[in-house]
Every structure is written in C-alpha cells, then in structure tokens.
Scaffold this active site. Structure first.
Site, PDB file in Angstrom:
ATOM      1  N   THR A  91       0.853  -1.191   0.000  1.00  0.00           N
ATOM      2  CA  THR A  91       0.000   0.000   0.000  1.00  0.00           C
ATOM      3  C   THR A  91       0.894   1.247   0.000  1.00  0.00           C
ATOM      4  O   THR A  91       2.002   1.241   0.537  1.00  0.00           O
ATOM      5  CB  THR A  91      -0.947   0.040   1.213  1.00  0.00           C
ATOM      6  OG1 THR A  91      -0.207   0.238   2.417  1.00  0.00           O
ATOM      7  CG2 THR A  91      -1.744  -1.254   1.330  1.00  0.00           C
ATOM      8  N   SER A  96       3.161   4.367  -4.662  1.00  0.00           N
ATOM      9  CA  SER A  96       3.446   5.278  -5.779  1.00  0.00           C
ATOM     10  C   SER A  96       4.524   6.314  -5.473  1.00  0.00           C
ATOM     11  O   SER A  96       4.946   7.055  -6.361  1.00  0.00           O
ATOM     12  CB  SER A  96       2.158   5.995  -6.211  1.00  0.00           C
ATOM     13  OG  SER A  96       1.643   6.775  -5.147  1.00  0.00           O
ATOM     14  N   GLY A 118       7.251   3.330  -0.155  1.00  0.00           N
ATOM     15  CA  GLY A 118       6.538   2.300  -0.913  1.00  0.00           C
ATOM     16  C   GLY A 118       7.132   2.078  -2.289  1.00  0.00           C
ATOM     17  O   GLY A 118       7.333   0.940  -2.724  1.00  0.00           O
ATOM     18  N   TYR A 145      -0.230  11.470  14.534  1.00  0.00           N
ATOM     19  CA  TYR A 145       0.704  10.603  13.813  1.00  0.00           C
ATOM     20  C   TYR A 145       1.424   9.665  14.779  1.00  0.00           C
ATOM     21  O   TYR A 145       1.458   8.452  14.582  1.00  0.00           O
ATOM     22  CB  TYR A 145       1.716  11.444  13.041  1.00  0.00           C
ATOM     23  CG  TYR A 145       2.712  10.633  12.256  1.00  0.00           C
ATOM     24  CD1 TYR A 145       2.366  10.099  11.013  1.00  0.00           C
ATOM     25  CD2 TYR A 145       3.995  10.406  12.740  1.00  0.00           C
ATOM     26  CE1 TYR A 145       3.275   9.338  10.284  1.00  0.00           C
ATOM     27  CE2 TYR A 145       4.910   9.659  12.018  1.00  0.00           C
ATOM     28  CZ  TYR A 145       4.548   9.128  10.801  1.00  0.00           C
ATOM     29  OH  TYR A 145       5.459   8.369  10.090  1.00  0.00           O
TER      30      TYR A 145
END
Length: 334
Positions: free
Chosen positions: A8, A11, A15, A193
C-alpha cells in the site's frame, strides 16, 4: 510457486523504493501496487516493468481512509489471487505538520538533541480532520483502513501450511504517552501521527497473538528519518538546505538518519528474507545507516504490553461492527 506481494502507498516514498528493491531481490515476484491515485500507480508500474521486463506488476485502486474503498479493493484482490505472501502496510499520512519551535530550541541545548532529531519526539503537531466514515483521518488512514483490509483478506492470508507476512511501516516516533485506550483515534490530542504509529505497534502484537496459529505473522518496521514528500513540508526548502550538513554530521552519532527512501527500506527488505516464525513479535525492526552511508538493520523492544494490545484489538473489532452497520444503513437508504 510465484510469490505475491501487496504494497500500500506504493506510488512514492518508501513504498516506491520498496517495490524497486523487492524486484531487484527477486524478479519472479508478482508485485501489486495498492494506491489511491491510479494514474500515478500506472506510471510506477510502467517504470518498474521497464527496469524489470520479466516481472509481473499489477495495480489495485484503494483509499485506506475510506472503508468502502478498502472493501472494494479487497473484493478485487480475492478475485485475482488465491493467496498473498507478503502485505506491506505502508500507506500513511501526517497532515499539516507544524514544528514546535519552542521544543526545538529547548532541545538544541539539551543532552537529548540527537534523540530529538532521531525521533522528532515533541517536535511535531498535526491538524487532523474527520473522514466520510466519521473517523479521524490519521487514525483511519494509518491504522483502521489497513485493519479492515487485513480482515477482508483473511482468506488469502491464513494458510497454516505456508505462512504469510504482514509488515507495517511504524516509526521511532510511536510514543506510548500519545496513545490512550479511551481515545484510540487521538481525537482530543495534537500528535495523531505518533498515536497512530503506537496503535500500529499494538495491533501488530495482537494480530500475532490471534493469527499465528492460522499461519499469519505480523512485524513492524521504522524506516528512519528521511526526506520525503511527507517530511518536506515541515520546513521551508532553504531551512532543509541549511540543516542537511548538520544531519549528515549527526549520522556519525545516531543511526536513525537514513535520509533516503532507498535506505529507509533496509529493514522492510530484510524481513522479506526472514522466516516469520523465528521473529520476536515484541520487536521493532529499524532501518539504520552509518555515517559513511552503509545500511543495516537493528532492533528495539517495543514499549507496550500484550494485554493493552489485546484490548485495543477488541476495540477495533467493535468499531468495525459499528462502521459496517452504518455503511449498510447508508446503502439501504440510497
């Protein structure tokens, strides 16, 4: 049999670097890019195939901040694959990070200066918002959306004859003090976060406790301190330019400054080669880089207890029931 890897947030950042490194390790893999933006994902797919023409790379559209999108993606994955060998739960957000200048200047003249820069402890606050599902955006994106994805993909993940691995992108910034069972979404705090990353650590421990007998194993990783799209917005570009020489110097005193997504994937790639049964479920695996730029993996015992992890897991199951009922009512009314 060909191994299938789902990533996941594939892009950009960690990742994207992870997908490149995995194909460098094994071109026989099938790598599935799970991304919100299909256009970006298709461009990444084309670039990966140009570099590794014998590899198999596919795309599935998913927005982990939207439960219905996650369910649709999982349905599509179950139609395509019979099993998933590795799922890298990497997508995440840190919206509108604000630097606490008072904490920064205070820390600069303390003994904790290296620790402060390594973990960003106390330095960053974020402005969270509520999603269409009625959940805090950071919590749903970083934690709950991935939890629903795992729940939906259980048929592809639970095979006792050959284990599957979940590998979460956590953080050294995962602080126990920022998480509370009474407010698992951190709706009343300013560091969602950090709270979400601690929640990931708890969830990973609980998943091992509940799913190891069914052949599913979970691990957490910190990629280190990097300059990515997520972190670049914290400071103006000229400040980063001024800070970089200092950060490079700090690498000789602290191994957390991986700086690039490629370096940050070191622990994620290392876990790809491990037998999951041999891993300690209470250990976080950290990407590290020496002052001379060599990458390696180190470990850290997580600051949590299994009872709290199980309570959090049960809270997620209850929240899942509530969200599914709400979605069903909405669909019936439309």
């Amino acid at each position: 049999m060909q191994k299938v890897v789902l990533v996941t947030g594939a892009s950009s950042g960690v990742g994207l670097a992870l997908c490149k490194r995995l194909l460098e390790e094994d071109e026989e893999l099938h790598v599935c890019l799970a991304c919100r933006n299909v256009g970006k994902a298709e461009a990444v797919r084309a670039a990966l195939l140009a570099s590794h023409p014998t590899a198999e790379v596919s795309v599935v559209q998913v927005d982990v901040s939207n439960v219905q999108s996650v369910i649709r993606a999982a349905r599509e994955l179950k139609q395509r694959f019979q099993r998933l060998d590795y799922v890298y739960l990497n997508a995440g957000i840190m919206p509108n990070p604000q630097l606490n200048f008072r904490a920064l200047f205070s820390g600069l003249f303390s003994r904790k200066v290296i620790h402060m820069f390594s973990t960003a402890e106390g330095l960053l606050t974020q402005e969270d918002k509520v999603t269409a599902d009625g959940l805090q955006e950071v919590f749903e994106t970083n934690v709950f959306g991935h939890f629903i994805l795992i729940r939906e993909l259980e048929p592809l993940l639970c095979h006792s004859d050959s284990p599957s691995q979940l590998i979460w992108t956590s953080s050294r910034n995962a602080r126990k003090s920022n998480f509370h069972l009474e407010d698992i979404q951190h709706s009343s705090g300013q560091e969602p976060y950090s709270s979400s990353k601690y929640a990931i650590d708890l969830l990973s421990v609980a998943l091992n406790r509940n799913f190891n007998p069914r052949g599913l194993y979970s691990s957490v990783v910190c990629p280190g301190t990097m300059v990515t799209n997520m972190t670049c917005g914290i400071l103006p570009p000229f400040v980063w330019t001024l800070l970089m020489p200092i950060i490079w110097l700090l690498r000789f005193f602290a191994n957390a400054f991986t700086l690039t997504p490629y370096n940050g994937t070191e622990a994620l790639v290392w876990l790809f080669h491990q037998q999951p049964e041999s891993l300690n479920p209470l250990t976080k695996y950290l990407s590290a880089t020496t002052g001379f730029g060599s990458n390696y993996v180190t470990t850290q015992k997580m600051d949590l207890d299994e009872d709290t992890a199980e309570k959090f897991y049960q809270n997620l199951l209850e929240l899942e029931k509530h969200i599914r009922v709400t979605i069903q009512k909405t669909n019936n009314q439309s």
